[in-house]
Design an enzyme around this catalytic site. Structure first.
Site, PDB file in Angstrom:
ATOM      1  N   LYS A  52       0.844  -1.207   0.000  1.00  0.00           N
ATOM      2  CA  LYS A  52       0.000   0.000   0.000  1.00  0.00           C
ATOM      3  C   LYS A  52       0.878   1.256   0.000  1.00  0.00           C
ATOM      4  CE  LYS A  52      -3.834  -2.489   2.149  1.00  0.00           C
ATOM      5  NZ  LYS A  52      -4.664  -2.796   3.323  1.00  0.00           N
ATOM      6  N   GLN A  96      -4.653  -1.686   9.592  1.00  0.00           N
ATOM      7  CA  GLN A  96      -4.607  -3.018   8.976  1.00  0.00           C
ATOM      8  C   GLN A  96      -5.191  -4.060   9.927  1.00  0.00           C
ATOM      9  OE1 GLN A  96      -3.757  -3.527   5.795  1.00  0.00           O
ATOM     10  NE2 GLN A  96      -4.002  -5.738   5.875  1.00  0.00           N
ATOM     11  N   ASP A 119     -10.937   2.889   4.206  1.00  0.00           N
ATOM     12  CA  ASP A 119     -11.265   1.464   4.091  1.00  0.00           C
ATOM     13  C   ASP A 119     -12.776   1.251   4.057  1.00  0.00           C
ATOM     14  OD1 ASP A 119      -9.336  -0.519   3.799  1.00  0.00           O
ATOM     15  OD2 ASP A 119      -8.718  -0.416   5.901  1.00  0.00           O
TER      16      ASP A 119
HETATM   17  N1  GUN Z   1      -7.047  -6.981   6.168  1.00  0.00           N
HETATM   18  C1  GUN Z   1      -7.408  -7.703   5.087  1.00  0.00           C
HETATM   19  N2  GUN Z   1      -7.930  -6.880   4.147  1.00  0.00           N
HETATM   20  C2  GUN Z   1      -7.887  -5.636   4.633  1.00  0.00           C
HETATM   21  C3  GUN Z   1      -8.275  -4.364   4.123  1.00  0.00           C
HETATM   22  O1  GUN Z   1      -8.796  -4.205   3.013  1.00  0.00           O
HETATM   23  N3  GUN Z   1      -8.049  -3.308   4.952  1.00  0.00           N
HETATM   24  C4  GUN Z   1      -7.512  -3.448   6.181  1.00  0.00           C
HETATM   25  N4  GUN Z   1      -7.361  -2.361   6.923  1.00  0.00           N
HETATM   26  N5  GUN Z   1      -7.154  -4.610   6.686  1.00  0.00           N
HETATM   27  C5  GUN Z   1      -7.336  -5.701   5.910  1.00  0.00           C
END
Ligand code: GUN
Length: 292
Positions: A52, A96, A119
């Protein structure tokens, strides 16, 4: 069979975002700024967050990585969240998941300012999504909708089976694909661990979104000809013959299912890269909303 190429499509989206960032910078405006919070040392989560941050560089965003120890208390993590909420330099941020067991995930998600929740996990944004109001769509479902749209996959009136009811993927996918929208208007069934006779459902589905987290679960004998397959699974399977000691596979047994499919996402290179591209898109949206 057409491969739904998430890598190629996400690169096209990143190019579009990069050109919008160039225009902002050329007119003397601030670049979008994404922050990512990671707690602990889970290998897969660290890899995702690193991707990311790298994607931010690629499109010209500012990025901040907040790396916190596994032992951090919920109170301390909430303090970090409040700082990110009030920091005017940060347009959007993510925490995350999963978080360590001693931290209540819902408490953390509730503390995120919905305007910075790129998100789309805050209950306000989940509610807005369910009501078809402007919001931040969660990045993985948003990426799947975009992939279906860019490949002109017909969804209207189709029987869609979503396998898995997670808050991040299955549940939002079932909502979005049933809505009156692009890549929507489908008749959606959501299957989960209590579903009986799953293979009867998989055999009649026109589109299957596999998001249950069991490697190579969906096999060729379970699907009909010309099915469209969206594989959301990403599992690391230990394998000493591989340089990294593991290989990555999805929830779909690609070799058998791809023989029958009209469209299919590969793993890796399907849904995963799309998730990152849509997170960037949400961050640009957050920045533009703050600027207005
Ligand atoms: N863990 C697995 N997928 C995601 C996501 O799209 N965002 C976040 N913050 N954590 C995750």
């Amino acid at each position: 069979m057409v491969l739904l190429d998430g890598k190629k499509t996400s690169n096209a989206i990143k190019d579009e975002i990069a050109s919008q960032v160039s225009s902002l910078v050329a007119s003397g405006e601030k670049k979008p700024h994404l922050a990512a919070v990671i707690v602990g040392n889970d290998g897969a989560s660290l890899t995702y967050v690193a991707s990311k941050v790298k994607a931010c560089e690629r499109v010209g965003f500012e990025s901040t990585l907040v790396k916190l120890p596994e032992t951090i208390s919920e109170k301390e993590l909430l303090h970090t969240i409040l700082q990110l909420n009030t920091n005017p330099k940060i347009d959007g941020y993510i925490v995350q998941l999963p978080l360590p067991k001693h931290i209540d995930e819902q408490n953390i998600l509730l503390a995120i300012d919905p305007k910075k929740d790129v998100d789309g996990f805050h209950p306000v944004n989940v509610g807005r999504m369910a009501l078809d109001l402007p919001t931040f769509l969660p990045a993985t479902p948003y990426g799947i909708m975009e992939l279906l749209e860019r490949y002109d996959v017909e969804t209207s009136g189709k029987n869609v089976l979503v396998i898995g009811r997670s808050h991040i993927v299955g549940r939002p996918m079932s909502i979005l694909m049933s809505q009156k929208r692009k890549s929507g208007n489908a008749t959606v069934t959501i299957a989960h661990s209590h579903t009986k006779q799953l293979s009867t459902l998989t055999k009649t589905a026109d589109i299957i979104v596999a998001a249950l987290g069991i490697p190579e679960f969906l096999t060729g004998d379970m699907v009909k000809n010309d099915v469209t397959i969206i594989d959301v699974g990403i599992t690391r399977v230990a394998d000493n013959t591989k340089p990294k000691g593991y290989y990555i596979t999805g929830d779909v047994h690609f070799d058998s299912v791809s023989k029958k499919a009209s469209y299919i996402t590969p793993v890796p290179g399907g849904v995963g890269p799309m998730t990152i591209a849509m997170l960037l898109k949400n961050t640009l949206l957050a920045r533009n909303r703050h600027a207005n």
